[in-house]
Design a protein around this motif. Structure first.
Motif, PDB file in Angstrom:
ATOM      1  N   ALA A   1      57.023  81.866  20.107  1.00  0.00           N
ATOM      2  CA  ALA A   1      56.482  80.548  19.722  1.00  0.00           C
ATOM      3  C   ALA A   1      55.093  80.374  20.320  1.00  0.00           C
ATOM      4  CB  ALA A   1      57.416  79.432  20.183  1.00  0.00           C
ATOM      5  N   LEU A   2      54.934  80.820  21.550  1.00  0.00           N
ATOM      6  CA  LEU A   2      53.611  80.736  22.198  1.00  0.00           C
ATOM      7  C   LEU A   2      52.604  81.569  21.395  1.00  0.00           C
ATOM      8  CD1 LEU A   2      53.102  80.804  26.038  1.00  0.00           C
ATOM      9  CD2 LEU A   2      51.426  81.818  24.522  1.00  0.00           C
ATOM     10  N   GLN A   3      53.048  82.742  20.964  1.00  0.00           N
ATOM     11  CA  GLN A   3      52.172  83.628  20.183  1.00  0.00           C
ATOM     12  C   GLN A   3      51.733  82.943  18.881  1.00  0.00           C
ATOM     13  OE1 GLN A   3      51.222  86.344  21.579  1.00  0.00           O
ATOM     14  NE2 GLN A   3      50.023  87.235  19.927  1.00  0.00           N
ATOM     15  N   VAL A   4      52.653  82.263  18.230  1.00  0.00           N
ATOM     16  CA  VAL A   4      52.342  81.584  16.967  1.00  0.00           C
ATOM     17  C   VAL A   4      51.278  80.506  17.195  1.00  0.00           C
ATOM     18  CG1 VAL A   4      53.309  80.015  15.211  1.00  0.00           C
ATOM     19  CG2 VAL A   4      54.572  82.078  15.873  1.00  0.00           C
ATOM     20  N   HIS A   5      51.276  79.891  18.376  1.00  0.00           N
ATOM     21  CA  HIS A   5      50.299  78.839  18.676  1.00  0.00           C
ATOM     22  C   HIS A   5      48.930  79.398  19.080  1.00  0.00           C
ATOM     23  CE1 HIS A   5      53.919  76.353  18.807  1.00  0.00           C
ATOM     24  NE2 HIS A   5      53.137  75.298  18.733  1.00  0.00           N
ATOM     25  N   GLY A   6      48.824  80.708  19.248  1.00  0.00           N
ATOM     26  CA  GLY A   6      47.548  81.287  19.659  1.00  0.00           C
ATOM     27  C   GLY A   6      47.069  80.703  20.983  1.00  0.00           C
ATOM     28  N   GLY A   7      45.749  80.556  21.115  1.00  0.00           N
ATOM     29  CA  GLY A   7      45.146  80.128  22.384  1.00  0.00           C
ATOM     30  C   GLY A   7      45.636  78.793  22.888  1.00  0.00           C
ATOM     31  N   ILE A   8      45.840  77.859  21.980  1.00  0.00           N
ATOM     32  CA  ILE A   8      46.236  76.510  22.423  1.00  0.00           C
ATOM     33  C   ILE A   8      47.637  76.544  23.065  1.00  0.00           C
ATOM     34  CG2 ILE A   8      47.289  75.668  20.247  1.00  0.00           C
ATOM     35  CD1 ILE A   8      44.805  73.630  22.352  1.00  0.00           C
ATOM     36  N   GLY A   9      48.436  77.541  22.655  1.00  0.00           N
ATOM     37  CA  GLY A   9      49.783  77.688  23.236  1.00  0.00           C
ATOM     38  C   GLY A   9      49.738  78.086  24.697  1.00  0.00           C
ATOM     39  N   TYR A  10      48.621  78.706  25.086  1.00  0.00           N
ATOM     40  CA  TYR A  10      48.493  79.191  26.467  1.00  0.00           C
ATOM     41  C   TYR A  10      47.942  78.106  27.393  1.00  0.00           C
ATOM     42  CZ  TYR A  10      47.696  82.677  30.117  1.00  0.00           C
ATOM     43  OH  TYR A  10      47.742  83.391  31.280  1.00  0.00           O
ATOM     44  N   THR A  11      47.522  76.986  26.791  1.00  0.00           N
ATOM     45  CA  THR A  11      46.925  75.910  27.602  1.00  0.00           C
ATOM     46  C   THR A  11      47.971  74.853  27.947  1.00  0.00           C
ATOM     47  OG1 THR A  11      46.398  74.447  25.758  1.00  0.00           O
ATOM     48  CG2 THR A  11      44.792  76.192  26.266  1.00  0.00           C
ATOM     49  N   LYS A  12      47.547  73.927  28.821  1.00  0.00           N
ATOM     50  CA  LYS A  12      48.426  72.821  29.212  1.00  0.00           C
ATOM     51  C   LYS A  12      48.340  71.667  28.202  1.00  0.00           C
ATOM     52  CE  LYS A  12      49.555  74.333  33.491  1.00  0.00           C
ATOM     53  NZ  LYS A  12      50.920  74.594  33.927  1.00  0.00           N
ATOM     54  N   ASP A  13      47.580  71.854  27.113  1.00  0.00           N
ATOM     55  CA  ASP A  13      47.490  70.779  26.115  1.00  0.00           C
ATOM     56  C   ASP A  13      48.806  70.590  25.375  1.00  0.00           C
ATOM     57  OD1 ASP A  13      44.900  70.699  26.864  1.00  0.00           O
ATOM     58  OD2 ASP A  13      44.031  70.910  24.855  1.00  0.00           O
ATOM     59  N   LEU A  14      49.594  71.641  25.297  1.00  0.00           N
ATOM     60  CA  LEU A  14      50.877  71.585  24.583  1.00  0.00           C
ATOM     61  C   LEU A  14      51.997  72.012  25.542  1.00  0.00           C
ATOM     62  CD1 LEU A  14      49.963  73.285  21.170  1.00  0.00           C
ATOM     63  CD2 LEU A  14      50.200  70.845  21.638  1.00  0.00           C
ATOM     64  N   PRO A  15      53.249  71.584  25.266  1.00  0.00           N
ATOM     65  CA  PRO A  15      54.332  71.966  26.187  1.00  0.00           C
ATOM     66  C   PRO A  15      54.846  73.393  26.011  1.00  0.00           C
ATOM     67  CG  PRO A  15      55.176  70.479  24.504  1.00  0.00           C
ATOM     68  CD  PRO A  15      53.718  70.637  24.233  1.00  0.00           C
ATOM     69  N   ILE A  16      54.240  74.174  25.102  1.00  0.00           N
ATOM     70  CA  ILE A  16      54.750  75.522  24.818  1.00  0.00           C
ATOM     71  C   ILE A  16      54.758  76.405  26.067  1.00  0.00           C
ATOM     72  CG2 ILE A  16      54.282  77.649  23.519  1.00  0.00           C
ATOM     73  CD1 ILE A  16      55.468  75.518  21.821  1.00  0.00           C
ATOM     74  N   GLU A  17      53.672  76.336  26.845  1.00  0.00           N
ATOM     75  CA  GLU A  17      53.614  77.185  28.050  1.00  0.00           C
ATOM     76  C   GLU A  17      54.718  76.771  29.031  1.00  0.00           C
ATOM     77  OE1 GLU A  17      52.333  76.233  31.353  1.00  0.00           O
ATOM     78  OE2 GLU A  17      52.357  74.150  30.693  1.00  0.00           O
ATOM     79  N   ARG A  18      55.063  75.476  29.044  1.00  0.00           N
ATOM     80  CA  ARG A  18      56.151  75.003  29.916  1.00  0.00           C
ATOM     81  C   ARG A  18      57.501  75.568  29.447  1.00  0.00           C
ATOM     82  NH1 ARG A  18      59.446  70.219  29.393  1.00  0.00           N
ATOM     83  NH2 ARG A  18      57.949  69.051  28.148  1.00  0.00           N
ATOM     84  N   TYR A  19      57.720  75.532  28.127  1.00  0.00           N
ATOM     85  CA  TYR A  19      58.982  76.089  27.607  1.00  0.00           C
ATOM     86  C   TYR A  19      59.118  77.556  28.043  1.00  0.00           C
ATOM     87  CZ  TYR A  19      58.696  72.134  24.257  1.00  0.00           C
ATOM     88  OH  TYR A  19      58.584  70.902  23.670  1.00  0.00           O
ATOM     89  N   PHE A  20      58.006  78.278  27.921  1.00  0.00           N
ATOM     90  CA  PHE A  20      58.004  79.707  28.238  1.00  0.00           C
ATOM     91  C   PHE A  20      58.361  79.927  29.714  1.00  0.00           C
ATOM     92  CE2 PHE A  20      55.336  83.449  29.520  1.00  0.00           C
ATOM     93  CZ  PHE A  20      56.045  84.416  28.837  1.00  0.00           C
ATOM     94  N   ARG A  21      57.746  79.139  30.596  1.00  0.00           N
ATOM     95  CA  ARG A  21      58.022  79.305  32.037  1.00  0.00           C
ATOM     96  C   ARG A  21      59.450  78.866  32.369  1.00  0.00           C
ATOM     97  NH1 ARG A  21      55.678  75.751  34.575  1.00  0.00           N
ATOM     98  NH2 ARG A  21      54.315  74.746  33.067  1.00  0.00           N
ATOM     99  N   ASP A  22      59.861  77.727  31.772  1.00  0.00           N
ATOM    100  CA  ASP A  22      61.208  77.212  32.071  1.00  0.00           C
ATOM    101  C   ASP A  22      62.285  78.194  31.602  1.00  0.00           C
ATOM    102  OD1 ASP A  22      60.033  74.936  33.091  1.00  0.00           O
ATOM    103  OD2 ASP A  22      60.599  73.614  31.449  1.00  0.00           O
TER     104      ASP A  22
END
Ligand SMILES: Cc1cc2nc3c(=O)[nH]c(=O)nc-3n(C[C@H](O)[C@H](O)[C@H](O)COP(=O)(O)OP(=O)(O)OC[C@H]3O[C@@H](n4cnc5c(N)ncnc54)[C@H](O)[C@@H]3O)c2cc1C
Length: 386
Positions: A334-355
């Motif tokens: 899912a993070l990959q699908v979001h590209g760069g913005i997925g790696y930032t704190k602007d979206l909760p995707i990086e949190r899902y990945f860490r959690d």
């Protein structure tokens, strides 16, 4: 055996979904910032969303484990750290009391936790005893009518906040763990109980995970649960019950990551079209959904067995292994699908990945799940051939 969700389960899911949206979503960012969600636990207690599987006379919901996994999934979908706090108190701590404590012990140590007025924690892991839980060294010795507790427990979720600790300790070192370990409830404000350290974590920010030290902590004899030296069967029972709920929590995170990937891939345009039109993107979504559906069915199979009063050791381990590894894979994709913005704190995707990374370790690692599964495979083979 009914595998799919019943009407009452579906209605219950709607109720928990609404609760999570109204009461947890607004504070999810604060929890991520380190806030322990104590107020949410109180609200969950008031709404009878703590202790869904336990009997109403014990302060539970009188529903079953199929309802518990719905709570776990829906809350975790919004805030996995909040779910971690809820699970540690309302299931890991509460389940052994619900199934093994006396009436008086339940009134004192279980009911206030299920009401959300008090918080519980389960303290098993030690610096020298992680996957090999049978090697715990914390010692409880009977002296002048009380147990005197000495030892260390590490990585204890809710441990710095909890009112009560459910502690496993050696009460007879001359015996093997199966008959020499006892379970005791220790009020955290007992003298001799000290928080040595609060851990910083990769994910699950807001969860309170600590290292505890017991130095001559006195615990009344009446706080032994399920009988002296009867701790090990209680532990095994607890582990069997917690695994499907842990799996459901991971399903919740993975579902949120999937939904976000569906939305983003539908709106984000590159090369003049939405990125969902590239199979390199949309096939990732297909694989995610297959894993989500399979994980849900595995979890349901395990809880249906528990609700029929059957052992679900194999099924719980399969569900936990598959759901936790799938959650990691799904959040990664899912993070990959979001590209760069997925790696930032602007979206909760990086949190899902860490959690999502945590539960391949917590509640028994993936390697230990595989160990449990192969052991059950060969046990079944022996049973068939004898
Ligand atoms: C954030 C967090 C919260 C936690 N909350 C709690 C809690 O509330 N209460 C509690 O009691 N504990 C809790 N734990 C502890 C958790 O259950 C343990 O971390 C876990 O069981 C692994 O133990 P360990 O960390 O000592 O790793 P180890 O057991 O030392 O394992 C290290 C590595 O060796 C592998 N390994 C070990 N034995 C085998 C084997 N036989 N075969 C193959 N591989 C093996 C493991 O899979 C792992 O990869 C928590 C841990 C964390 C990180």
């Amino acid at each position: 055996m009914a595998i799919f969700e019943s009407l009452s389960e579906a209605k219950f899911r709607e109720k928990v979904h609404r609760f999570a949206k109204e009461h947890i979503a607004p504070i999810a960012q604060k929890v991520e910032g380190g806030l322990f969600p104590r107020e949410v636990l109180q609200k969950l207690g008031r709404q009878h969303l703590l202790g869904a599987p336990f009997s109403k006379t014990d302060g539970g919901g009188g529903l079953g484990w199929s309802f518990e996994v719905i709570v776990a999934e829906e809350i975790s979908a919004v805030s996995a750290a909040t779910e971690m706090a809820r699970l540690a108190s309302g299931a890991l701590y509460a389940a052994p009391l619900a199934y093994f404590a006396s009436r008086a012990q339940k009134d004192e140590f279980l009911r206030p936790v299920l009401a959300g007025d008090k918080v519980g924690a389960l303290a098993l892991t030690e610096p020298g005893a992680g996957s090999d839980a049978a090697s715990i060294k914390t010692r409880a010795e009977l002296r002048s009518g009380d147990f005197v507790l000495n030892g260390e427990k590490r990585f204890i979720t809710n441990g710095g906040i909890a009112d009560f600790l459910f502690v496993f300790a050696v009460t007879d070192p001359t015996k093997p763990p199966r008959s020499g370990v006892s379970a005791l409830v220790v009020p955290r404000d007992s003298s001799g109980v000290r928080i040595v350290k609060t851990y910083g974590l990769l994910g699950m920010h807001g969860a309170n995970v600590v290292h505890l030290r017991f130095r001559n902590a006195r615990v009344p004899q009446e706080n032994v649960i399920g009988g002296l030296h009867r701790g090990f069967p209680i532990l095994l029972d607890e582990l069997d019950r917690e695994r499907p709920a842990v799996a459901a929590g991971m399903l919740g995170i993975a579902r949120s990551a999937f939904e976000s990937a569906v939305d983003y891939s539908s709106t984000r345009e590159q090369f003049g079209r939405p990125i969902k039109e590239f199979e390199g993107v949309s096939f990732k979504l297909s694989d995610m959904l297959v894993r989500l559906e399979a994980a849900r069915l595995l979890i349901l199979k395990a809880v249906r067995l528990l609700d029929e009063g059957k052992l679900a050791r194999l099924e719980g381990a399969i569900a936990k292994l598959f759901a936790t590894e799938s959650a990691f894979e799904i959040t990664h994709q899912a993070l990959q699908v979001h590209g760069g913005i997925g790696y930032t704190k602007d979206l909760p995707i990086e949190r899902y990945f860490r959690d999502a990374r945590f539960m391949m370790i917590g509640g028994g690692t993936s390697e230990i799940m595989r160990f449990v599964i192969q052991r059950e495979i060969y046990r079944e083979k022996r049973r068939r051939s004898s």
